[in-house]
Design a protein around this motif. Structure first.
Motif, PDB file in Angstrom:
ATOM      1  N   GLY A 101      -3.220  -4.173  -1.135  1.00  0.00           N
ATOM      2  CA  GLY A 101      -3.842  -4.054  -2.797  1.00  0.00           C
ATOM      3  C   GLY A 101      -3.489  -2.594  -3.805  1.00  0.00           C
ATOM      4  N   SER A 102      -3.275  -2.336  -3.331  1.00  0.00           N
ATOM      5  CA  SER A 102      -2.480  -1.135  -4.334  1.00  0.00           C
ATOM      6  C   SER A 102      -0.982  -0.567  -4.042  1.00  0.00           C
ATOM      7  N   GLY A 103      -0.888   0.316  -4.880  1.00  0.00           N
ATOM      8  CA  GLY A 103       0.395   0.760  -4.289  1.00  0.00           C
ATOM      9  C   GLY A 103      -0.395   2.192  -2.991  1.00  0.00           C
ATOM     10  N   GLY A 104       0.799   3.903  -2.383  1.00  0.00           N
ATOM     11  CA  GLY A 104      -0.278   4.330  -2.129  1.00  0.00           C
ATOM     12  C   GLY A 104       0.667   5.690  -1.827  1.00  0.00           C
ATOM     13  N   GLY A 105       0.443   6.586  -1.266  1.00  0.00           N
ATOM     14  CA  GLY A 105       0.940   7.970  -1.601  1.00  0.00           C
ATOM     15  C   GLY A 105       2.753   8.052  -0.839  1.00  0.00           C
ATOM     16  N   MET A 106       2.567   7.807   0.215  1.00  0.00           N
ATOM     17  CA  MET A 106       4.236   7.102   0.652  1.00  0.00           C
ATOM     18  C   MET A 106       5.054   6.697   0.524  1.00  0.00           C
ATOM     19  N   THR A 107       4.258   5.322   0.320  1.00  0.00           N
ATOM     20  CA  THR A 107       6.150   4.977  -0.091  1.00  0.00           C
ATOM     21  C   THR A 107       6.324   5.612  -2.097  1.00  0.00           C
ATOM     22  N   PRO A 108       7.356   6.255  -2.462  1.00  0.00           N
ATOM     23  CA  PRO A 108       8.019   6.662  -3.824  1.00  0.00           C
ATOM     24  C   PRO A 108       7.893   5.261  -4.249  1.00  0.00           C
ATOM     25  N   GLY A 109       7.269   5.523  -5.323  1.00  0.00           N
ATOM     26  CA  GLY A 109       7.735   4.541  -6.446  1.00  0.00           C
ATOM     27  C   GLY A 109       6.417   3.339  -6.731  1.00  0.00           C
TER      28      GLY A 109
END
Length: 423
Positions: A183-191
């Motif tokens: 449901g949102s971006g995540g810190g592990m995945t760049p960009g």
């Protein structure tokens, strides 16, 4: 799925019964991997020769723990995503089996994988192919994520309803039994953007509604305040992280608790997985370093805010489940007990922390009539301890006996499960 066919009676003066939430003396009779009866201790002496009786004395007997959020293919190293992307499927599968076994031996008898490659679903589709007993596995498969979104490399990219439904159908055909939305971006995945909702409300509603119609547990990754709000309105079974992240003027992520959104979560009926213990070993090393960088100081400040926000949500009556995000950076699979410790530090009583890893977790997985309790008709997923783990929650890290579906997985010391026990 490995399951014992032995008739076994475990006798303990301290069997954890919840409800009501106390120890009582019982003889626990187990057949075909299921608890058949909770009898008075005296009943053990009347059993026939086909029964094996194990007298645990004063050793506490508790239900197996449930970890609702792990990533079995990840390494728990400092660079788990980079390793995932470079390793072939065969190596990730071997890693996952090993990680699942570590979870089981540490007392976790049911696990939800909250995001994996499609290939990993072979663990539940073909349990006859792996030679060791593993925890009960509830697999989400590739999480639904926008193009180039968080954990897109797992194969669940989908931007339209038709694409989302295709990801769901493919996952279910391969053995997925839980629906996961990013449901949102995540810190592990760049960009990706942890501070922004990834999908409009109708997508949240669609995925959660699909899960309800199919009676599948639903879970949504929500770091941004707006993503938390949308997940609560959609009534996902479990909201993961609830970080309330916003980006400050310097470009750093900060936690800004929103009591109005937290109120929506409370009223939604959703449970929250806070993963308080994630990467705490690495954070503790930073805390002990007098020369910590400004970035390290910021991380520690945000961790302290996370614990504070957890306490606020707990005081509002929001229910929580146990999950560790095991496999991500510096978060080993042996640390489920550490999550219970942090739940207590954040404000839960020891019994509440245990329920987050038993009754509440079972309900979030739609398995509350099968696991999470020591009761007739429930799976014989059981833990034995030398000392009461509710007096010190870190003792949950060291069960002397682990049973999964009636199969004895771990036994040490005087327990000697593997030996005949004279009456």
């Amino acid at each position: 799925m490995h399951q014992s066919t032995e008739k076994l009676c475990l006798v303990s003066r301290r069997v954890w019964l919840d409800p009501p939430g106390r120890y009582e003396p019982r003889a626990v009779l187990i057949e075909q991997g299921v608890i058949g009866e909770l009898a008075p201790i005296s009943a053990a002496a009347e059993l026939g020769p086909e029964w094996r009786v194990v007298d645990l004395g004063e050793r506490p007997l508790l239900p197996g723990l449930i970890n609702t959020h792990v990533h079995l293919e990840f390494s728990a190293s400092s660079r788990p995503l980079a390793e995932f992307e470079k390793e072939p499927v065969s190596e990730r599968l071997l890693r996952a089996i090993g990680n699942a076994r570590v979870l089981l031996e540490s007392g976790v008898t049911t696990v939800r994988d909250c995001g994996s490659s499609l290939e990993l679903l072979a663990l539940v589709r073909r349990p006859d192919l792996h030679p060791v007993t593993l925890p009960r596995l509830v697999m989400s498969g590739p999480p639904i994520t926008i193009t180039r979104g968080h954990l897109h490399m797992m194969g669940g990219e989908a931007d339209t309803i038709a694409e989302i439904d295709a990801v769901i159908q493919t996952g279910r055909e391969h053995g997925a039994r839980s629906l996961k939305l990013m449901g949102s971006g995540g810190g592990m995945t760049p960009g990706t953007l942890p501070e922004s909702a990834a999908y409009p409300q109708f997508v949240f509603d669609h995925v959660a509604g699909h899960a309800r119609r199919a009676d599948l547990p639903s879970v949504v990754h929500v770091l941004a305040p707006e993503s938390i709000r949308r997940g609560a309105l959609a009534r996902f079974d479990s909201l993961e992280h609830c970080a309330f992240f916003v980006r400050n003027d310097q470009g750093a992520l900060e936690r800004h608790f929103d009591p109005a959104i937290a109120g929506l979560v409370r009223d939604s009926g959703s449970r929250v997985m806070a993963n308080l213990s994630t990467a705490t070993r690495a954070l503790e090393r930073l805390r002990q370093d007098p020369s910590a960088s400004p970035d390290a100081s910021h991380q520690l400040q945000q961790f302290d805010l996370m614990i504070e926000n957890f306490g606020r949500m707990l005081a509002m009556g929001i229910p929580f489940v146990c999950g560790t995000d095991a496999g991500v950076r510096d978060t080993p699979f042996s640390d489920t007990a550490l999550e219970l410790v942090w739940l207590e530090r954040g404000g839960m009583s020891p019994v509440e922390a245990l329920r987050a890893a038993t009754l509440e977790a079972a309900a979030a997985l739609h398995l509350d009539r099968q696991i999470g309790r020591i009761a007739p008709g429930y799976a014989a997923d059981l833990l034995v301890f030398d000392d009461d783990p509710l007096e010190r929650l870190d003792r949950f890290a060291a069960p002397v006996g682990v049973m999964a579906r009636g199969a004895i997985v771990k036994a040490s010391g005087p327990l000697a499960f593997s030996q005949d026990n004279p009456r």
